[in-house]
Write a protein that holds these residues in place. Structure first.
Motif, PDB file in Angstrom:
ATOM      1  N   TYR A   7      28.969   1.859  16.953  1.00  0.00           N
ATOM      2  CA  TYR A   7      28.420   1.420  15.642  1.00  0.00           C
ATOM      3  C   TYR A   7      28.842   2.074  14.522  1.00  0.00           C
ATOM      4  N   TRP A   8      28.858   3.709  14.772  1.00  0.00           N
ATOM      5  CA  TRP A   8      28.928   4.481  13.837  1.00  0.00           C
ATOM      6  C   TRP A   8      30.427   4.796  13.406  1.00  0.00           C
ATOM      7  N   LYS A   9      31.198   4.661  14.238  1.00  0.00           N
ATOM      8  CA  LYS A   9      32.561   4.716  14.379  1.00  0.00           C
ATOM      9  C   LYS A   9      33.047   3.550  13.505  1.00  0.00           C
ATOM     10  N   ASN A  10      32.792   2.313  14.066  1.00  0.00           N
ATOM     11  CA  ASN A  10      33.168   1.098  13.209  1.00  0.00           C
ATOM     12  C   ASN A  10      32.711   1.096  11.856  1.00  0.00           C
ATOM     13  N   LYS A  11      31.344   1.469  11.677  1.00  0.00           N
ATOM     14  CA  LYS A  11      31.047   1.474  10.137  1.00  0.00           C
ATOM     15  C   LYS A  11      31.980   2.444   9.283  1.00  0.00           C
ATOM     16  N   TYR A  12      32.318   3.671   9.963  1.00  0.00           N
ATOM     17  CA  TYR A  12      33.049   4.555   9.168  1.00  0.00           C
ATOM     18  C   TYR A  12      34.652   3.887   8.933  1.00  0.00           C
ATOM     19  N   TYR A  13      34.892   3.360   9.819  1.00  0.00           N
ATOM     20  CA  TYR A  13      36.308   2.600   9.561  1.00  0.00           C
ATOM     21  C   TYR A  13      36.381   1.842   8.555  1.00  0.00           C
TER      22      TYR A  13
END
Length: 109
Positions: free
Chosen positions: A86-92
């Motif tokens: 979730y946080w990785k995708n949000k960061y991207y």
């Protein structure tokens, strides 16, 4: 003094979300939910799980939760979604939006 199960029951009922839906999101039965409401020493992990589903921070009612960061830091993550992903995708997504804004800003100058 009311116990943890009663606190969770009050929040669940005040949320307006049907018990059946809460139970389904937790992968449990309605009967299990009713049993939880009767537990004075309900585990903090279960309280946090209810908090995620209901988008509710129990730390005011249950001070021991303040030491647990899961509900406070990850309250926007939908139930059942991997936190890291979730946080990785949000960061991207944010990085892509930022780069688009930079491109637009450089063209405007």
């Amino acid at each position: 003094m009311i116990h943890r199960g009663e606190i969770v029951e009050r929040v669940v009922r005040d949320s307006g979300i049907p018990l059946t839906k809460v139970a389904k999101k937790m992968g449990k039965s309605r009967r299990w939910i009713y049993n939880v409401f009767e537990m004075p020493d309900l585990s903090l992990d279960l309280v946090l799980e209810f908090g995620k589903i209901l988008h509710y921070d129990f730390s005011d009612e249950i001070p021991q939760i303040a030491n647990r960061t899961s509900i406070i830091n990850d309250r926007d993550i939908p139930y059942g979604v991997n936190k890291v992903e979730y946080w990785k995708n949000k960061y991207y997504r944010l990085l892509e939006e930022y780069n688009e804004l930079l491109k637009k800003d450089s063209k405007d100058k």
